[in-house]
Design an enzyme around this catalytic site. Structure first.
Site, PDB file in Angstrom:
ATOM      1  N   PHE A 113      36.491  30.284  33.142  1.00 48.12           N
ATOM      2  CA  PHE A 113      36.273  30.889  31.826  1.00 48.12           C
ATOM      3  C   PHE A 113      36.761  32.327  31.740  1.00 48.12           C
ATOM      4  O   PHE A 113      36.993  32.847  30.648  1.00 48.12           O
ATOM      5  CB  PHE A 113      34.784  30.811  31.447  1.00 48.12           C
ATOM      6  CG  PHE A 113      33.920  31.911  32.000  1.00 48.12           C
ATOM      7  CD1 PHE A 113      33.572  33.013  31.220  1.00 48.12           C
ATOM      8  CD2 PHE A 113      33.412  31.847  33.287  1.00 48.12           C
ATOM      9  CE1 PHE A 113      32.762  34.024  31.715  1.00 48.12           C
ATOM     10  CE2 PHE A 113      32.600  32.843  33.785  1.00 48.12           C
ATOM     11  CZ  PHE A 113      32.267  33.942  33.001  1.00 48.12           C
ATOM     12  N   LYS A 114      36.956  32.983  32.890  1.00 46.76           N
ATOM     13  CA  LYS A 114      37.412  34.378  32.868  1.00 46.76           C
ATOM     14  C   LYS A 114      38.781  34.512  32.206  1.00 46.76           C
ATOM     15  O   LYS A 114      39.134  35.574  31.695  1.00 46.76           O
ATOM     16  CB  LYS A 114      37.466  34.935  34.292  1.00 46.76           C
ATOM     17  CG  LYS A 114      36.193  34.722  35.112  1.00 46.76           C
ATOM     18  CD  LYS A 114      34.996  35.426  34.526  1.00 46.76           C
ATOM     19  CE  LYS A 114      33.727  35.123  35.304  1.00 46.76           C
ATOM     20  NZ  LYS A 114      33.583  35.850  36.551  1.00 46.76           N
ATOM     21  N   ASP A 115      39.568  33.425  32.182  1.00 50.78           N
ATOM     22  CA  ASP A 115      40.877  33.463  31.523  1.00 50.78           C
ATOM     23  C   ASP A 115      40.758  33.788  30.034  1.00 50.78           C
ATOM     24  O   ASP A 115      41.677  34.361  29.440  1.00 50.78           O
ATOM     25  CB  ASP A 115      41.593  32.113  31.657  1.00 50.78           C
ATOM     26  CG  ASP A 115      42.047  31.836  33.079  1.00 50.78           C
ATOM     27  OD1 ASP A 115      42.447  32.777  33.774  1.00 50.78           O
ATOM     28  OD2 ASP A 115      41.998  30.664  33.490  1.00 50.78           O
ATOM     29  N   LEU A 118      40.648  37.496  30.116  1.00 56.93           N
ATOM     30  CA  LEU A 118      41.644  38.187  30.925  1.00 56.93           C
ATOM     31  C   LEU A 118      43.084  37.787  30.630  1.00 56.93           C
ATOM     32  O   LEU A 118      44.010  38.269  31.282  1.00 56.93           O
ATOM     33  CB  LEU A 118      41.319  37.994  32.408  1.00 56.93           C
ATOM     34  CG  LEU A 118      40.129  38.861  32.845  1.00 56.93           C
ATOM     35  CD1 LEU A 118      39.569  38.406  34.181  1.00 56.93           C
ATOM     36  CD2 LEU A 118      40.554  40.330  32.913  1.00 56.93           C
ATOM     37  N   THR A 148      36.674  35.976  38.532  1.00 57.63           N
ATOM     38  CA  THR A 148      37.225  37.148  37.855  1.00 57.63           C
ATOM     39  C   THR A 148      38.471  37.653  38.561  1.00 57.63           C
ATOM     40  O   THR A 148      39.456  38.035  37.927  1.00 57.63           O
ATOM     41  CB  THR A 148      36.181  38.274  37.770  1.00 57.63           C
ATOM     42  OG1 THR A 148      35.166  37.907  36.835  1.00 57.63           O
ATOM     43  CG2 THR A 148      36.807  39.578  37.298  1.00 57.63           C
TER      44      THR A 148
END
Length: 497
Positions: A113-115, A118, A148
């Protein structure tokens, strides 16, 4: 009215969005927060429903980034959330049951989900550097518990005017996460393992940010520090978008009537993801309860249930390593919102000196009006993966933590005709293939990449392309250092290239 940002620990510092994103952390060590929250009405939501994700993102981000041009935001969102990066769409909703829906945020380049933040954040930083006429190189330091780091490396690789260095606990991430970082491409990137846990890495990064002499040395070398962790507002702000977008999608799908209240369950470590949902609620999104789902490191569950935050406890390495955290940085932002800067600064000082603080009864009551604390053991995580698969849904270990907590909450509130539930799915099951195979009663191959093949065969599903291609990539980063050697590693990195 133009938006500006202030520190969670008070003071006179006021920054534009561009300045806050560039700087990362306030000068007094606090985190940046908007001085007010914009509002969204039901009419606003109705206008967002027919839009695609990039358009929704641009409209929502523009409420917080008033010093950015809308046309530029829209262009950046279209590039960040394009089909090439997010095949099939960036944040699809799938059914678990009539009542429970899954928000899948892991269809991007690194399968986590960090995409979602980011991929857009580097574009926001690049524009911030231009707006503020910055001539120095931005040196981004990242502490990661697994996801992350890779997402930040992928987002910032070869971005002009930026170098990025990631620190991770050598035994605190999965082999797949470690491999993803070790093979990272890009001329401006560096990855370093430390001996310790995630909190050691995070504390090391915070110490570097707060070291005036070290920062002066970097200044002389032509660098300034910034962050890609969710302590940076530029990382957290895009996370608000997918909650608002998910609500619009559920209305469009017929899962919700416009204005109907929705409960949300989030697997939580550093508290950024669930805090973004809280902000969306405060903006006017019809969210009811926010279920904070923790793993065996259930410090947040205890805090939400008792009002006492105490990190003086055993640290457990679990099968959901991205949640193995005892210092949840973004909780500071929630404290600021509920009790103000003065109390927040007092609690953060107590945490730094004794590892513990206790909120007032008034703050605790405010907290309980929004949040429910729940946790999931290792055995329950394994059981949930198996049960979910038998129910037709394959999930990773972190998603399983949230799903177990959501199912328990739904059962407890069944007689009260509880709201529909949105469960946030944060990573591809293939990032944690050995644990998922074990939960499904399958044998684990010795080679982790064989585990991907075994999971595909056992489930009849397809692994994401970014994970399938890792096997043939060259390992670039293998260094492991002591936690107290992080400053030296940063200096060494600034001398490279």
């Amino acid at each position: 009215m133009d938006m500006y940002y202030v520190s969670t620990r008070g003071g006179d510092e006021k920054k534009s969005a561009a300045e806050a994103i560039k700087q990362g952390i306030a000068e007094n060590g606090g985190l940046f927060m908007p001085f007010r929250l914009p509002r969204i009405t039901q009419e606003d939501l109705e206008k967002l429903v027919p839009m695609n994700y990039p358009a929704r993102a641009a409209h929502i981000l523009s409420l917080f980034l008033t010093d950015y041009q809308f046309e530029e935001l829209l262009k950046d969102c279209e590039q960040a959330y394009c089909e090439d990066k997010f095949p099939g769409g960036p944040a699809p909703i799938t059914d678990y049951s009539d009542k429970i829906k899954m928000l899948e945020l892991w269809h991007g380049p690194t399968c986590a989900f960090k995409d979602m933040a980011l991929q857009i954040m580097p574009r926001m930083l690049a524009r911030a550097l231009t707006q503020t006429e910055e001539t120095r190189t931005a040196l981004i330091l990242v502490a990661t518990s697994g996801d992350t780091g890779k997402a930040a490396l992928e987002g910032y690789k070869d971005v002009p005017g930026v170098k990025i260095q990631v620190f991770y606990p050598v035994d605190g991430v999965s082999n797949m996460q470690k491999r993803q970082m070790a093979v990272q491409e890009g001329e401006n990137v560096c990855v370093c393992a430390i001996k310790g846990n995630f909190d050691d890495a995070q504390n090391g990064v915070k110490k570097i940010f707060g070291d005036a002499a070290f920062n002066e040395l970097l200044e002389q070398k032509g660098y300034f520090l910034s962050s890609a962790n969710s302590i940076n507002w530029g990382r957290l702000c895009p996370q608000i978008v997918y909650y608002i977008s998910a609500y619009c999608d559920m209305v469009e799908r017929g899962d919700l009537a416009m204005g109907e209240t929705l409960d949300v369950c989030v697997p939580t470590g550093n508290f950024g993801n669930i805090f973004a949902a809280f902000i969306a609620k405060q903006m006017g999104l019809p969210i009811g309860k926010l279920i904070c789902a923790s793993n065996r490191n259930n410090i947040l569950t205890d805090f939400l249930n008792t009002g006492v935050y105490d990190k003086n406890r055993p640290f457990y390495a679990t099968m959901s390593p991205s949640m193995d955290i005892l210092i949840s940085s973004n909780l500071e932002r929630l404290l600021y919102f509920l009790c103000g800067a003065e109390e927040t600064a007092m609690h953060m000082e107590a945490l730094a000196h004794s590892g513990k603080y206790e909120i007032s009864k008034e703050t605790r009551n405010a907290l309980s009006s929004h949040f429910v604390g729940a946790f999931c053991s290792e055995e329950e995580t394994t059981h949930t993966i198996k049960t979910a698969f038998d129910n037709g849904y394959l999930c990773d270990t972190h998603t399983a933590v949230a799903l177990k907590c959501a199912l328990a909450y739904a059962k407890e509130n069944e007689e009260q005709a509880a709201n529909k539930l949105l469960v946030v799915s944060t990573a591809s099951p293939y990032k944690f293939a050995p644990s998922v195979l074990t939960a499904l009663g399958q044998e684990i191959p010795e080679n982790e990449f064989d585990s991907i093949d075994a999971l595909m065969e056992a489930t009849g599903t397809k692994a994401p392309a970014p994970l399938l291609c890792l096997k043939d990539k060259k390992i670039r980063f293998e260094q492991t250092i002591e936690a107290d050697a992080m400053e030296s590693a940063v200096l060494s990195f600034t001398k490279s290239n």
